[in-house]
Design an enzyme around this catalytic site. Structure first.
Site, PDB file in Angstrom:
ATOM      1  N   LYS A   1      -1.502 -17.050   6.867  1.00  0.00           N
ATOM      2  CA  LYS A   1      -0.666 -16.318   7.818  1.00  0.00           C
ATOM      3  C   LYS A   1       0.153 -17.205   8.761  1.00  0.00           C
ATOM      4  CE  LYS A   1      -2.419 -11.718   7.404  1.00  0.00           C
ATOM      5  NZ  LYS A   1      -3.728 -11.261   6.999  1.00  0.00           N
TER       6      LYS A   1
ATOM      7  N   TYR B   1     -12.343  -7.765   5.783  1.00  0.00           N
ATOM      8  CA  TYR B   1     -11.154  -7.764   4.930  1.00  0.00           C
ATOM      9  C   TYR B   1     -10.826  -9.208   4.554  1.00  0.00           C
ATOM     10  CZ  TYR B   1      -6.497  -7.491   3.093  1.00  0.00           C
ATOM     11  OH  TYR B   1      -5.412  -7.633   2.259  1.00  0.00           O
TER      12      TYR B   1
ATOM     13  N   ASP C   1     -13.258 -17.089   7.016  1.00  0.00           N
ATOM     14  CA  ASP C   1     -11.900 -16.640   6.704  1.00  0.00           C
ATOM     15  C   ASP C   1     -11.131 -16.519   8.021  1.00  0.00           C
ATOM     16  OD1 ASP C   1      -9.578 -15.289   6.157  1.00  0.00           O
ATOM     17  OD2 ASP C   1     -10.496 -13.766   4.886  1.00  0.00           O
TER      18      ASP C   1
ATOM     19  N   TYR D   1       0.835  -1.213   0.000  1.00  0.00           N
ATOM     20  CA  TYR D   1       0.000   0.000   0.000  1.00  0.00           C
ATOM     21  C   TYR D   1       0.864   1.255   0.000  1.00  0.00           C
ATOM     22  CZ  TYR D   1      -3.033  -3.708   1.632  1.00  0.00           C
ATOM     23  OH  TYR D   1      -3.687  -4.893   1.758  1.00  0.00           O
TER      24      TYR D   1
HETATM   25  C1  LIG Z   1      -4.209 -11.159   5.587  1.00  0.00           C
HETATM   26  C2  LIG Z   1      -5.579 -11.640   5.324  1.00  0.00           C
HETATM   27  C3  LIG Z   1      -5.949 -12.132   4.059  1.00  0.00           C
HETATM   28  C4  LIG Z   1      -4.995 -12.124   2.878  1.00  0.00           C
HETATM   29  O1  LIG Z   1      -3.884 -12.919   3.066  1.00  0.00           O
HETATM   30  P1  LIG Z   1      -2.550 -12.636   2.169  1.00  0.00           P
HETATM   31  O2  LIG Z   1      -1.646 -13.747   2.544  1.00  0.00           O
HETATM   32  O3  LIG Z   1      -2.065 -11.281   2.574  1.00  0.00           O
HETATM   33  O4  LIG Z   1      -2.977 -12.671   0.750  1.00  0.00           O
HETATM   34  C5  LIG Z   1      -7.236 -12.603   3.904  1.00  0.00           C
HETATM   35  N1  LIG Z   1      -8.108 -12.595   4.906  1.00  0.00           N
HETATM   36  C6  LIG Z   1      -7.791 -12.143   6.137  1.00  0.00           C
HETATM   37  C7  LIG Z   1      -8.809 -12.190   7.223  1.00  0.00           C
HETATM   38  C8  LIG Z   1      -6.532 -11.630   6.376  1.00  0.00           C
HETATM   39  O5  LIG Z   1      -6.234 -11.133   7.591  1.00  0.00           O
END
Ligand SMILES: *Cc1c(COP(=O)(O)O)cnc(C)c1O
Length: 430
Positions: free
Chosen positions: A274, A144, A245, A17
């Site tokens: 992550k 997000y 997610d 960003y």
């Molecule tokens: C960081 C994140 C993503 C994206 O993961 P990247 O490895 O950065 O592509 C998707 N969903 C959530 C909830 C996140 O915190």
């Protein structure tokens, strides 16, 4: 590093960003160990970010390092089309065992955003295979889910991502963000806007996607578990898929193994990323139930249409296996609990500071919401000068430290935040 490295970085390298003409400063880190980042000039910073939720065991962990070294001497990569290998099999076996029962079919991909793309494509193919194609997703405001196009299209519609790419992104439906916070008392009716969207649009909706309990990059908001239970019940009632997610929240960060466990629900599709590799390599996993996998596989198409070049990268799988083995003895639970109680004791009193509008803690997550917008460049610089690595955004200064942080080091992070609030003329703009 060479003397002109930073100048080169500024001139030629994009950061997350970031602007190419007015980039924020970057700090040269040459190594990292435990809960510390080591700068080129030898200064050590206490890490409050776990490199964005990932490095839960701290950096340079001998067990993960050893696993990667062991794997690299056999093979660092081999294609996954028509080939399988021990690190991937071990990882998927672990995931199927460790994740809620029913989530039996694992798709390994490169990053969190791709895991979300895979989840979205699974839902689309599921409905197409069922003979009733559906093209819309229900998502939460302030959500997000990543930066690729499909993922962006289910992120909060009012942040800049949608306005920039509007003409290109598919349109989805957004639900008002859950208003009842994690510890407030649930009031019947809090789910009205959610249930209204279900009853109005259920015939068009392929899946609901949400970050369970913690909305991360969209505002670090903690919402009530009952909301998630109701979302699960509505999905069941209308036959809509639920995508959780857990890319940020998985592997103990919120105090439970998954954030879904706060509500005792199982999604139909689960995204992990992550911390999956303990923050060492990029890898993600999308797990789904047998029914979704079979419906897709028994369709005219006959397969799931996704296959990254570096799918199931053996090095990343080996790192993930080592990270999961470190989590096996459940010592993470006590560590996260200790961090949570220290944050409650030492960070929460900042609620009385005139600059602060809210302080909230859940598991190993501590959030200070400021009444004004943070000047990232200046505050970041001040934090580095004070020996800590904390990356604020918007109105938020937050801590998601490695689980192995010492209580003394956590106090250093908290004290730095506290002291920064007394220099408001420099760091905050109204
Ligand atoms: C960081 C994140 C993503 C994206 O993961 P990247 O490895 O950065 O592509 C998707 N969903 C959530 C909830 C996140 O915190």
């Amino acid at each position: 590093m060479q003397a002109d490295d930073l100048a080169f970085d500024k001139r030629h390298i994009w950061h997350p960003y970031a602007s190419m003409t007015h980039p924020l400063p970057t700090y040269p880190v040459v190594s990292a160990d435990g809960y510390e980042l080591i700068l080129r000039d030898g200064r050590r910073l206490v890490d409050g970010m776990s490199s964005w939720w990932a490095a839960i065991h701290g950096y340079n962990h001998p067990v993960i390092n050893q696993a990667i070294k062991h794997q690299i001497s056999r093979m660092s990569h081999v294609m996954f089309g028509g080939i399988t290998h021990p690190p991937a099999i071990e990882l998927c076996r672990r995931l199927v065992t460790l994740m809620p029962s029913g989530l039996e079919c694992v798709f390994l991909a490169d990053s969190g955003s791709v895991a979300v793309e895979v989840a979205i494509k699974m839902a689309l193919q599921y409905w197409q295979a069922s003979g009733h194609p559906r093209y819309e997703f229900l998502a939460l405001r302030h959500g997000y889910h990543g930066d690729t196009c499909g993922a962006m299209a289910v992120c909060d519609p009012d942040n800049s991502m949608h306005s920039i790419y509007q003409g290109y992104l598919p349109s989805n439906r957004f639900i008002e963000a859950p208003k009842r916070s994690f510890r407030e008392a649930w009031k019947p009716g809090d789910e009205t806007s959610l249930s209204a969207l279900f009853s109005d649009y259920h015939q068009k909706i392929a899946a609901v996607i949400m970050e369970p309990i913690v909305q991360g990059a969209g505002g670090m908001r903690f919402y009530h578990p009952e909301y998630l239970r109701i979302a699960r019940a509505l999905c069941d009632r209308y036959g809509i898929l639920l995508i959780a997610d857990e890319i940020a929240t998985g592997f103990g960060r919120t105090g439970e193994w998954l954030a879904c466990h706060h509500a005792n629900i199982t999604p139909d599709i689960l995204c992990l990323g992550k911390a999956l590799t303990g923050g060492t390599m990029t890898l993600s996993a999308t797990l789904t139930i047998r029914r979704v996998a079979e419906t897709i596989s028994n369709s005219a198409v006959g397969c799931f249409m996704h296959g990254p070049t570096f799918m199931a990268n053996p090095l990343a799988c080996a790192a993930a296996n080592a990270s999961l083995s470190l989590l096996e003895d459940e010592s993470w639970r006590q560590r996260v609990e200790n961090i949570a109680s220290q944050l409650s004791r030492e960070l929460s009193p900042l609620i009385n500071h005139p600059m602060v509008s809210d302080v909230r803690v859940l598991g190993a997550i501590g959030v200070v919401e400021i009444k004004q917008t943070v000047n990232i460049a200046q505050l970041q610089h001040w934090f580095v000068e004070h020996g800590v690595w904390i990356r604020p955004f918007g109105h938020l200064i937050y801590l998601i430290p490695p689980y192995i942080i010492s209580s003394k080091a956590l106090t250093i992070l908290i004290d730095a935040i506290s002291a920064s609030l007394d220099e408001p003329e420099n760091f905050f703009v109204s």
